[in-house]
Design a protein around this motif. Structure first.
Motif, PDB file in Angstrom:
ATOM      1  N   PHE A  66       0.836  -1.195   0.000  1.00 52.09           N
ATOM      2  CA  PHE A  66       0.000   0.000   0.000  1.00 52.09           C
ATOM      3  C   PHE A  66       0.873   1.249   0.000  1.00 52.09           C
ATOM      4  CE2 PHE A  66      -2.327   3.414   2.018  1.00 52.09           C
ATOM      5  CZ  PHE A  66      -3.502   3.416   1.296  1.00 52.09           C
ATOM      6  N   LEU A  67       1.910   1.247   0.841  1.00 55.82           N
ATOM      7  CA  LEU A  67       2.801   2.401   0.925  1.00 55.82           C
ATOM      8  C   LEU A  67       3.530   2.629  -0.402  1.00 55.82           C
ATOM      9  CD1 LEU A  67       3.889   4.638   2.675  1.00 55.82           C
ATOM     10  CD2 LEU A  67       5.547   3.030   3.623  1.00 55.82           C
ATOM     11  N   SER A  68       3.922   1.572  -1.069  1.00 56.52           N
ATOM     12  CA  SER A  68       4.559   1.691  -2.376  1.00 56.52           C
ATOM     13  C   SER A  68       3.619   2.369  -3.367  1.00 56.52           C
ATOM     14  CB  SER A  68       4.963   0.304  -2.877  1.00 56.52           C
ATOM     15  OG  SER A  68       5.481   0.370  -4.177  1.00 56.52           O
ATOM     16  N   ASN A  69       2.362   1.953  -3.377  1.00 56.73           N
ATOM     17  CA  ASN A  69       1.371   2.581  -4.260  1.00 56.73           C
ATOM     18  C   ASN A  69       1.139   4.038  -3.885  1.00 56.73           C
ATOM     19  OD1 ASN A  69       0.973   0.278  -5.818  1.00 56.73           O
ATOM     20  ND2 ASN A  69      -0.594  -0.505  -4.438  1.00 56.73           N
ATOM     21  N   TRP A  70       1.094   4.323  -2.579  1.00 54.98           N
ATOM     22  CA  TRP A  70       0.904   5.702  -2.118  1.00 54.98           C
ATOM     23  C   TRP A  70       2.067   6.574  -2.573  1.00 54.98           C
ATOM     24  CZ3 TRP A  70       3.510   9.266   0.758  1.00 54.98           C
ATOM     25  CH2 TRP A  70       2.793  10.406   1.119  1.00 54.98           C
ATOM     26  N   LEU A  71       3.301   6.070  -2.447  1.00 54.49           N
ATOM     27  CA  LEU A  71       4.480   6.833  -2.870  1.00 54.49           C
ATOM     28  C   LEU A  71       4.423   7.148  -4.369  1.00 54.49           C
ATOM     29  CD1 LEU A  71       7.299   5.043  -0.856  1.00 54.49           C
ATOM     30  CD2 LEU A  71       6.595   7.436  -0.616  1.00 54.49           C
ATOM     31  N   ASN A  72       3.956   6.196  -5.171  1.00 61.05           N
ATOM     32  CA  ASN A  72       3.810   6.457  -6.602  1.00 61.05           C
ATOM     33  C   ASN A  72       2.820   7.581  -6.859  1.00 61.05           C
ATOM     34  OD1 ASN A  72       5.638   4.741  -7.847  1.00 61.05           O
ATOM     35  ND2 ASN A  72       4.275   3.002  -7.639  1.00 61.05           N
ATOM     36  N   GLY A  73       1.688   7.536  -6.188  1.00 57.15           N
ATOM     37  CA  GLY A  73       0.699   8.597  -6.337  1.00 57.15           C
ATOM     38  C   GLY A  73       1.240   9.939  -5.871  1.00 57.15           C
ATOM     39  N   PHE A  74       1.969   9.941  -4.789  1.00 53.54           N
ATOM     40  CA  PHE A  74       2.578  11.160  -4.250  1.00 53.54           C
ATOM     41  C   PHE A  74       3.556  11.748  -5.266  1.00 53.54           C
ATOM     42  CE2 PHE A  74       5.415  13.443  -1.234  1.00 53.54           C
ATOM     43  CZ  PHE A  74       4.462  14.189  -0.559  1.00 53.54           C
ATOM     44  N   GLY A  75       4.352  10.873  -5.886  1.00 55.60           N
ATOM     45  CA  GLY A  75       5.293  11.327  -6.901  1.00 55.60           C
ATOM     46  C   GLY A  75       4.597  11.810  -8.167  1.00 55.60           C
TER      47      GLY A  75
END
Length: 177
Positions: A66-75
Motif C-alpha cells: 500500500f505504501l509503495s502505491n501511495w508513494l507512486n501517487g505522491f510522486g
C-alpha cells in the motif's frame, strides 16, 4: 549533504524506519515534505502481536505494498520526484537484468524484508562486486560470528553492513535471506 540514517526506536519499527531512511538517503532534508513522514508512520506498524497489541508484530507486506502505491501517487502528483515498485516472489531478483540491480545501480534504494531471527526490513543502497551495501536499522554493537557479514561504522548516510548478494538470494530462513 544527506542525513545520517536512523536506527529503530523499538523492537518493531524496522519497516517505517527503513522507509524513512530510503527517503533520507534519496533526498536532502529541505526537499522532504512532512506529509511523506506522516504517511509512512501512519501506514506502517499494522500487525498485531500475540498479546493483541497493534504494532507489536511490525509492518505487514500488505502495508508495504500500500505504501509503495501511495508513494507512486505522491510522486505522480508532483509533490516529490519519487516512484516505487512492490516486488514479490520471483520478481525479487538480484541478477544484472533484475529490477533491484537496476534500481541500485542507478542510485535508487530498495527496502527489503529479510530473515533476522524473524522477519525484518532493511534498506539496500548499493550493489558492487557481489556485495550488497545496506543499512540495517537494528542497532548492533557486536560483530557477527560470520566473517562474511561486515559491520561498517564510517558511512552513516549510506550503509552499516556489507552482505554477499548470495545471502539475500537464499530462500531459506537464515540471516539476511
Amino acid at each position: 549533504m544527506n542525513n545520517p540514517l536512523r536506527y529503530q526506536m523499538t523492537e518493531y519499527d524496522c519497516g517505517p524506519t527503513s522507509m524513512l531512511n530510503a527517503v533520507s538517503y534519496l533526498f536532502r532534508r529541505e526537499e522532504i515534505p512532512p506529509e511523506i513522514v506522516r504517511s509512512i508512520m501512519l501506514y506502517c506498524l499494522d500487525c498485531f502481536g500475540a498479546d493483541g497489541v497493534c504494532g507489536k508484530c511490525g509492518t505487514s507486506c500488505m502495508a508495504m505494498m500500500f505504501l509503495s502505491n501511495w508513494l507512486n501517487g505522491f510522486g505522480q502528483a508532483g509533490h516529490l520526484p519519487i516512484s516505487s515498485q512492490h516486488l514479490f516472489g520471483q520478481e525479487v531478483d538480484f541478477s544484472q537484468n533484475g529490477r533491484l540491480w537496476d534500481a541500485l545501480c542507478r542510485g535508487g534504494t530498495a527496502v527489503v524484508r529479510v530473515d533476522f531471527e524473524g522477519w525484518h526490513y532493511v534498506l539496500l543502497t548499493d550493489i558492487r562486486e557481489g556485495q550488497v551495501y545496506l543499512f540495517d536499522p537494528y542497532y548492533r554493537a557486536v560483530a557477527f560470528d560470520d566473517p562474511e557479514l561486515k559491520m561498517v561504522g564510517d558511512h552513516p548516510t549510506a550503509y552499516n553492513r556489507i552482505v554477499p548478494v548470495r545471502y539475500l538470494e537464499r530462500t531459506t530462513r537464515d540471516i539476511y535471506a
